[in-house]
Design a protein around this motif. Structure first.
Motif, PDB file in Angstrom:
ATOM      1  N   VAL A 803       8.661 -72.763 -36.504  1.00 48.93           N
ATOM      2  CA  VAL A 803       8.470 -72.943 -37.942  1.00 48.93           C
ATOM      3  C   VAL A 803       7.347 -73.930 -38.236  1.00 48.93           C
ATOM      4  N   TYR A 804       7.351 -75.096 -37.558  1.00 47.08           N
ATOM      5  CA  TYR A 804       6.416 -76.162 -37.889  1.00 47.08           C
ATOM      6  C   TYR A 804       5.279 -76.316 -36.888  1.00 47.08           C
ATOM      7  N   GLY A 805       5.376 -75.696 -35.722  1.00 44.92           N
ATOM      8  CA  GLY A 805       4.306 -75.796 -34.743  1.00 44.92           C
ATOM      9  C   GLY A 805       4.321 -77.056 -33.919  1.00 44.92           C
ATOM     10  N   VAL A 806       5.401 -77.848 -33.959  1.00 45.62           N
ATOM     11  CA  VAL A 806       5.493 -79.089 -33.181  1.00 45.62           C
ATOM     12  C   VAL A 806       6.854 -79.135 -32.497  1.00 45.62           C
ATOM     13  N   ASN A 807       6.922 -79.884 -31.398  1.00 41.31           N
ATOM     14  CA  ASN A 807       8.170 -80.100 -30.680  1.00 41.31           C
ATOM     15  C   ASN A 807       8.715 -81.472 -31.024  1.00 41.31           C
ATOM     16  N   LEU A 808      10.038 -81.587 -31.144  1.00 39.08           N
ATOM     17  CA  LEU A 808      10.650 -82.895 -31.349  1.00 39.08           C
ATOM     18  C   LEU A 808      10.564 -83.692 -30.050  1.00 39.08           C
ATOM     19  N   SER A 809      10.251 -84.969 -30.194  1.00 39.52           N
ATOM     20  CA  SER A 809      10.075 -85.796 -29.000  1.00 39.52           C
ATOM     21  C   SER A 809      11.396 -85.970 -28.237  1.00 39.52           C
ATOM     22  N   ASP A 810      12.488 -86.198 -28.962  1.00 38.11           N
ATOM     23  CA  ASP A 810      13.796 -86.399 -28.326  1.00 38.11           C
ATOM     24  C   ASP A 810      14.824 -85.503 -29.002  1.00 38.11           C
ATOM     25  N   VAL A 811      15.841 -85.084 -28.191  1.00 36.73           N
ATOM     26  CA  VAL A 811      16.952 -84.311 -28.747  1.00 36.73           C
ATOM     27  C   VAL A 811      17.842 -85.252 -29.554  1.00 36.73           C
ATOM     28  N   PRO A 812      18.321 -84.837 -30.736  1.00 34.61           N
ATOM     29  CA  PRO A 812      19.194 -85.740 -31.517  1.00 34.61           C
ATOM     30  C   PRO A 812      20.410 -86.180 -30.709  1.00 34.61           C
ATOM     31  N   SER A 813      20.798 -87.415 -30.917  1.00 34.27           N
ATOM     32  CA  SER A 813      21.949 -87.957 -30.188  1.00 34.27           C
ATOM     33  C   SER A 813      23.245 -87.378 -30.737  1.00 34.27           C
ATOM     34  N   GLU A 814      24.358 -87.632 -30.028  1.00 26.50           N
ATOM     35  CA  GLU A 814      25.659 -87.120 -30.464  1.00 26.50           C
ATOM     36  C   GLU A 814      26.072 -87.727 -31.789  1.00 26.50           C
ATOM     37  N   ASP A 815      25.781 -89.012 -31.992  1.00 21.82           N
ATOM     38  CA  ASP A 815      26.127 -89.647 -33.273  1.00 21.82           C
ATOM     39  C   ASP A 815      25.393 -88.976 -34.429  1.00 21.82           C
ATOM     40  N   ASP A 816      24.089 -88.664 -34.234  1.00 17.97           N
ATOM     41  CA  ASP A 816      23.328 -88.010 -35.299  1.00 17.97           C
ATOM     42  C   ASP A 816      23.886 -86.624 -35.594  1.00 17.97           C
ATOM     43  N   LEU A 817      24.276 -85.901 -34.528  1.00 18.14           N
ATOM     44  CA  LEU A 817      24.843 -84.572 -34.736  1.00 18.14           C
ATOM     45  C   LEU A 817      26.182 -84.656 -35.476  1.00 18.14           C
ATOM     46  N   THR A 818      26.988 -85.687 -35.155  1.00 14.32           N
ATOM     47  CA  THR A 818      28.276 -85.864 -35.848  1.00 14.32           C
ATOM     48  C   THR A 818      28.076 -86.163 -37.322  1.00 14.32           C
ATOM     49  N   ILE A 819      27.097 -87.046 -37.620  1.00 16.30           N
ATOM     50  CA  ILE A 819      26.807 -87.383 -39.017  1.00 16.30           C
ATOM     51  C   ILE A 819      26.322 -86.152 -39.776  1.00 16.30           C
ATOM     52  N   TYR A 820      25.494 -85.356 -39.122  1.00 17.92           N
ATOM     53  CA  TYR A 820      24.980 -84.158 -39.777  1.00 17.92           C
ATOM     54  C   TYR A 820      26.102 -83.151 -40.033  1.00 17.92           C
ATOM     55  N   ALA A 821      27.004 -82.978 -39.072  1.00 13.90           N
ATOM     56  CA  ALA A 821      28.128 -82.056 -39.257  1.00 13.90           C
ATOM     57  C   ALA A 821      29.029 -82.514 -40.396  1.00 13.90           C
ATOM     58  N   ARG A 822      29.227 -83.841 -40.507  1.00 14.25           N
ATOM     59  CA  ARG A 822      30.045 -84.378 -41.601  1.00 14.25           C
ATOM     60  C   ARG A 822      29.361 -84.138 -42.950  1.00 14.25           C
ATOM     61  N   PHE A 823      28.043 -84.255 -42.971  1.00 16.03           N
ATOM     62  CA  PHE A 823      27.278 -84.000 -44.201  1.00 16.03           C
ATOM     63  C   PHE A 823      27.437 -82.534 -44.641  1.00 16.03           C
ATOM     64  N   VAL A 824      27.432 -81.617 -43.658  1.00 11.93           N
ATOM     65  CA  VAL A 824      27.598 -80.197 -43.982  1.00 11.93           C
ATOM     66  C   VAL A 824      28.991 -79.942 -44.544  1.00 11.93           C
ATOM     67  N   GLN A 825      30.007 -80.590 -43.971  1.00  8.31           N
ATOM     68  CA  GLN A 825      31.369 -80.409 -44.476  1.00  8.31           C
ATOM     69  C   GLN A 825      31.498 -80.910 -45.910  1.00  8.31           C
ATOM     70  N   LEU A 826      30.856 -82.043 -46.213  1.00  7.66           N
ATOM     71  CA  LEU A 826      30.892 -82.558 -47.581  1.00  7.66           C
ATOM     72  C   LEU A 826      30.256 -81.559 -48.542  1.00  7.66           C
ATOM     73  N   GLY A 827      29.142 -80.953 -48.116  1.00  7.90           N
ATOM     74  CA  GLY A 827      28.501 -79.973 -48.978  1.00  7.90           C
ATOM     75  C   GLY A 827      29.370 -78.760 -49.212  1.00  7.90           C
ATOM     76  N   GLN A 828      30.109 -78.309 -48.155  1.00  5.54           N
ATOM     77  CA  GLN A 828      31.002 -77.171 -48.314  1.00  5.54           C
ATOM     78  C   GLN A 828      32.155 -77.494 -49.262  1.00  5.54           C
ATOM     79  N   SER A 829      32.667 -78.710 -49.152  1.00  3.06           N
ATOM     80  CA  SER A 829      33.753 -79.121 -50.044  1.00  3.06           C
ATOM     81  C   SER A 829      33.276 -79.137 -51.491  1.00  3.06           C
ATOM     82  N   GLN A 830      32.075 -79.587 -51.723  1.00  2.00           N
ATOM     83  CA  GLN A 830      31.532 -79.641 -53.078  1.00  2.00           C
ATOM     84  C   GLN A 830      31.364 -78.233 -53.651  1.00  2.00           C
ATOM     85  N   HIS A 831      30.944 -77.297 -52.842  1.00  2.00           N
ATOM     86  CA  HIS A 831      30.743 -75.935 -53.318  1.00  2.00           C
ATOM     87  C   HIS A 831      32.077 -75.238 -53.606  1.00  2.00           C
ATOM     88  N   LYS A 832      33.098 -75.501 -52.771  1.00  2.00           N
ATOM     89  CA  LYS A 832      34.383 -74.808 -52.931  1.00  2.00           C
ATOM     90  C   LYS A 832      35.192 -75.345 -54.094  1.00  2.00           C
TER      91      LYS A 832
END
Length: 910
Positions: A803-832
């Motif tokens: 999509v952007y033509g660049v590679n990410l320097s580092d893979v996101p850590s587990e904490d970042d992935l957990t925070i992102y998953a929690r953010f998605v759940q909050l968005g789903q709750s708001q929509h429902k």
């Protein structure tokens, strides 16, 4: 109307021509593009050797011209009432008159039958001559034949008018942009005194009402006398210059014109390169060296780079900048004998000039046109085993030293010697780095032209180099004072590279002055410099073909030492081509130039052109007659020049310069000064595919990388494999690249691109535009299931390369992935969450739901609703008037509406 907008260039009203023929006369009918105003020339065909032209100076309407041609047709039929054979026949259609020429029989008329738009400067179009037609004027019944007429005709036609000859109907190409805009900014009091006190040629039914002078609607139209040195058809127009209206006179220049579009995040900046070749002492490489007795030098070319913001077209409101350089042979009496058939014939000083008479004449011309300081960059060799080029350096140093002792120190000629060939052979020295240092010092001394005051951003971000800039600062901007004069022996390869480096340095200052970059500095391997380099290489190739007979041998890539190995074989071929042209074809080309420019005029009873052993006396008039006045050896400049330095005398407001101007007052809706109608042509049906701005070279389309993720700025340094032209290495993209190169409207490809055809066809650029749009915008987007949040996160991380033509320097850590998953759940709750149930639920129930509050500077601005902007009262009134007009309820007309309608009626039907 403000003072800056009170003057405008006059636009020629003769842009479409039709030549009609009868047995006794030619009738040349010229019209403006809208075909509302016509002029007629009557050319007599009964005179065998004289040119008899009648111009009644009357402006006809379309109906009047039709009636006139109908009467001529009826009156020239063999029998009255006969309809079978027409008495008036249409001979040819044209776009301009190059001039009239006579050899040993009668006169010929030279017409431009094809043209092609090459550049646009503030709405003023610059055209290249594509084809011409030469028509013999006298009738066959009175023609007096001569056996040598056909040979002179062939020699004259050896000057290919379809090769690098340019003209404009509204812009004076013989002068610089600084001169043209300075004339438009003359004080109104001076313009009023210079206004031509003549009534309009056509009858005006509204004249008694005084509409043409009410309410400040009058605009001064200005037409300046061309600079004869750079006009190539001046002798061809001599016979009619004083007898016909000025709109018939179309002045052409010879040299180069190229334009490219520099897109800065979508903002169009046009970069234009115009080269004017001198018509004085013009010729080919070894046959024209040094200078003549009037101070005109061989291979003298004035190169001007113009930069302007194309989003604003007006000369008064737009932002324009230019920088001028000059190249030319060493101003001495010297030559090279080509009879020895040597690749480098010995240099010979033909005359002793202890008082530097010819150099004084040459530098006097430059002081009048450019002001001071005059800077000489001499690139000839300084150290040689056998004295060859060093002869010129020693004589030039002596001439400059002699002339400087009489000039004030602040206006002295600056001499910079630099052996470029020696630096090129050295492995320790970088040629372009040294040239960059010279360029910085030169631009700081001369400055450059810009028609607007310093930007506020330059005050907020001050730069040391900007504060040290020279030139002449006025309230409306900056003026260039002085010029750089570059020369080597041929003024071709080394000179073009040096001029490119100076132009690159000036381009940085021009971009900075327009507020487009934060520092006046440009680096190699950026889209902007690569675009500018391609323009300059095309410019150098064209000038080298005209003077030397081949393209450039050494290019910028050669001196950067990044040219591919295939370039060496090309250099050898160009050297052989140049040698062959100099040895075998230059003599015929020189005869053609002498005949075309009127240096030689065929005369009955005198030797013919091909019988002359030399043309030396044709270019040195003091060999035929001695001048009655002798110039001073000490006060070697023209009277009045020194008083106005550092400003050029030609741009000073004085009585002598005002006599070179034609000033006339027009109504603000007159077509002669309306550049909007001239550019947009609202009365013509135009195709978007044929629009000129799409066909020209584009920095985004032709130079920027194809993947979107890389910085789209044209000032970002890119690696060779990141550039838009690196697709040549991929076989699958070669056909696309060839198509892109063909649709580009400027220079041929650089020599490193072996796979690309060097064709410079002027096809439409829409195909390439569409392909670029597809490659940049049609990025595939994957839609995943919202239930699996982890999988969706991995897909997003994986697709950033695509999509952007660049590679990410580092893979996101587990904490970042957990925070992102929690953010998605909050968005789903708001929509429902059901909105209707939220109104009736209890307060303690709402506390358990996290409400996301949008942060915005605008009220009610979120994903559900947007508050529309408020429209002002005037906009609402215009909208209501538009609705009422659609229903048939027209609004009362105002004063400006009446003025515009009356002007339309007068131009269309009167």
């Amino acid at each position: 109307m403000p003072a800056a907008a009170a003057a405008a260039p006059m636009i020629s009203s003769v842009q479409k021509l039709v030549l009609y023929e009868t047995r006794a006369r030619y009738f040349l009918v010229g019209s403006n593009p809208a075909e509302t105003k016509y002029r007629v020339l009557k050319i007599d065909r009964t005179e065998p050797k004289d040119l008899v032209i009648i111009d009644d100076k009357h402006v006809y309407t379309q109906q009047e011209v039709r009636e006139l041609l109908g009467r001529l047709d009826l009156g020239n039929r063999t029998k009255i009432g006969q309809k079978g054979s027409s008495g008036l026949s249409r001979a040819v259609s044209a776009f301009g008159v190059v001039g009239f020429v006579r050899f040993l029989e009668g006169y010929y008329i030279v017409l431009i039958t094809k043209r092609r738009k090459m550049a646009d400067i503030g709405g003023h179009a610059i055209y290249k001559i594509e084809d011409t037609n030469m028509i013999y004027i006298p009738n066959d019944s009175v023609r007096v034949t001569h056996p040598d007429e056909a040979r002179y005709l062939r020699i004259f036609q050896n000057v290919d008018l379809s090769s690098n000859f340019y003209f404009s109907y509204s812009y004076d190409l013989s002068h610089s942009l600084q001169y043209n805009l300075t004339v438009l900014r003359m004080p109104l009091e001076i313009l009023k005194t210079e206004t031509t006190q003549t009534r309009q040629e056509s009858f005006d039914i509204f004249e008694d009402e005084g509409l043409s002078t009410q309410g400040g609607s009058g605009v001064f139209g200005i037409c300046s006398k061309p600079y004869e040195k750079y006009v190539w058809n001046g002798r061809l127009l001599e016979a009619v210059r004083n007898t016909v209206h000025r709109d018939w006179l179309l002045y052409i220049i010879h040299g180069f014109c190229g334009q490219s579009k520099l897109l800065i995040y979508g903002r169009p900046i046009y970069v234009t390169l115009i080269a004017r070749r001198s018509s004085k002492f013009a010729g080919t490489r070894f046959l024209k060296r040094g200078a003549n007795c009037e101070g005109d030098v061989a291979n003298e070319v004035e190169t001007e780079q113009i930069l302007y913001d194309a989003s604003v077209m007006s000369f008064s409101a737009g932002s324009y900048s230019s920088y001028v350089q000059v190249r030319g042979s060493v101003p001495l009496y010297w030559s090279q004998d080509i009879s020895t058939m040597m690749p480098k014939p010995p240099i010979t000083l033909d005359q002793a000039d202890p008082f530097a008479h010819v150099a004084a004449l040459h530098f006097d011309q430059m002081l009048q046109r450019f002001g001071s300081p005059i800077i000489i960059l001499n690139l000839v060799k300084e150290r040689e085993k056998r004295k060859h080029e060093r002869i010129l350096s020693e004589e030039l140093v002596a001439a400059v030293t002699y002339l400087n002792q009489f000039l004030p120190p602040e206006h002295a000629i600056i001499y910079i010697p630099w052996d470029m060939a020696k630096y090129t052979k050295s492995k320790l020295c970088n040629v372009l780095d040294r040239l960059n240092v010279i360029a910085e010092s030169v631009v700081k001394k001369t400055g450059f032209f810009v028609n607007r005051p310093d930007s506020y951003c330059s005050i907020l971000r001050p730069d040391e180099k900007w504060n040290e800039l020279g030139g002449y600062v006025v309230s409306t901007g900056r003026l260039q004072t002085g010029v750089l004069r570059t020369n080597c022996v041929d003024c071709l390869d080394r000179t073009n590279t040096a001029q490119f480096m100076v132009g690159k340095c000036a381009l940085a200052y021009q971009l900075y002055s327009l507020g487009l970059i934060d520092k006046p500095n440009l680096q190699f391997d950026t889209d902007a410099v690569r675009l500018f380099e391609e323009l300059y290489e095309d410019h150098g190739d064209t000038l080298s073909l005209q003077y030397g007979g081949s393209q450039l041998v050494h290019r910028v890539k050669t001196y950067r030492k990044i040219a591919p190995w295939t370039q060496h074989s090309k250099d050898i071929m160009q050297t052989l081509s140049r040698y062959y042209s100099n040895a075998f074809s230059d003599a015929d080309r020189q005869d053609s130039i002498n005949l075309f420019l009127g240096v030689f005029k065929p005369t009955e009873g005198k030797p013919h052109l091909w019988e002359l052993p030399t043309d030396f006396y044709l270019h040195h008039k003091n060999t035929l007659s001695l001048s009655q006045t002798r110039r001073s050896y000490t006060y070697w400049w023209t009277t009045g020049v020194l008083k106005h330095l550092p400003l050029p005398f030609d741009e000073v407001t004085c009585a002598e310069n005002r006599r070179k101007l034609t000033v006339k007052k027009f109504h603000k809706y007159e077509e002669e000064i309306d550049i909007h109608n001239e550019f947009f042509r609202p009365y013509e049906l135009s195709s978007f595919d044929e629009t000129f701005c799409l066909a020209m070279t584009n920095s985004t389309r032709d130079f920027m990388p194809k993947n979107v993720g890389i910085d789209p700025s044209p000032f970002t340094v890119r690696k060779p494999d990141e550039t838009g032209k690196s697709v040549l290495g991929n076989k699958s993209n070669r056909e696309e690249t060839v198509l892109q190169r063909k649709t580009a409207a400027s220079a041929p490809p650089p020599p490193s691109e072996e796979a690309v055809s060097s064709s410079s066809e002027d096809d439409s650029g829409t195909d390439k535009e569409d392909e670029g749009a597809v490659s940049q915008r049609s990025t595939p987007v994957k839609v995943t299931d919202t239930g699996d949040n982890t999988k969706m996160t991995e897909n997003v991380v994986q697709s950033t390369k695509d999509v952007y033509g660049v590679n990410l320097s580092d893979v996101p850590s587990e904490d970042d992935l957990t925070i992102y998953a929690r953010f998605v759940q909050l968005g789903q709750s708001q929509h429902k969450q059901d909105k209707s149930s939220q109104l009736f639920c209890s307060k303690h129930h709402l506390d358990r739901v996290i409400n996301l509050i949008p942060i915005s500077s605008f009220s009610q601005d979120n994903i559900y609703e947007v508050q529309p902007p408020r429209a002002d009262r005037k906009s609402i009134e215009i909208f209501h008037a538009h609705i009422q007009a659609g229903r048939g309820n027209m609004q009362p007309l105002g004063k400006d509406d009446f003025l515009m309608y009356r002007e339309y009626i007068r131009n269309r039907y009167m």
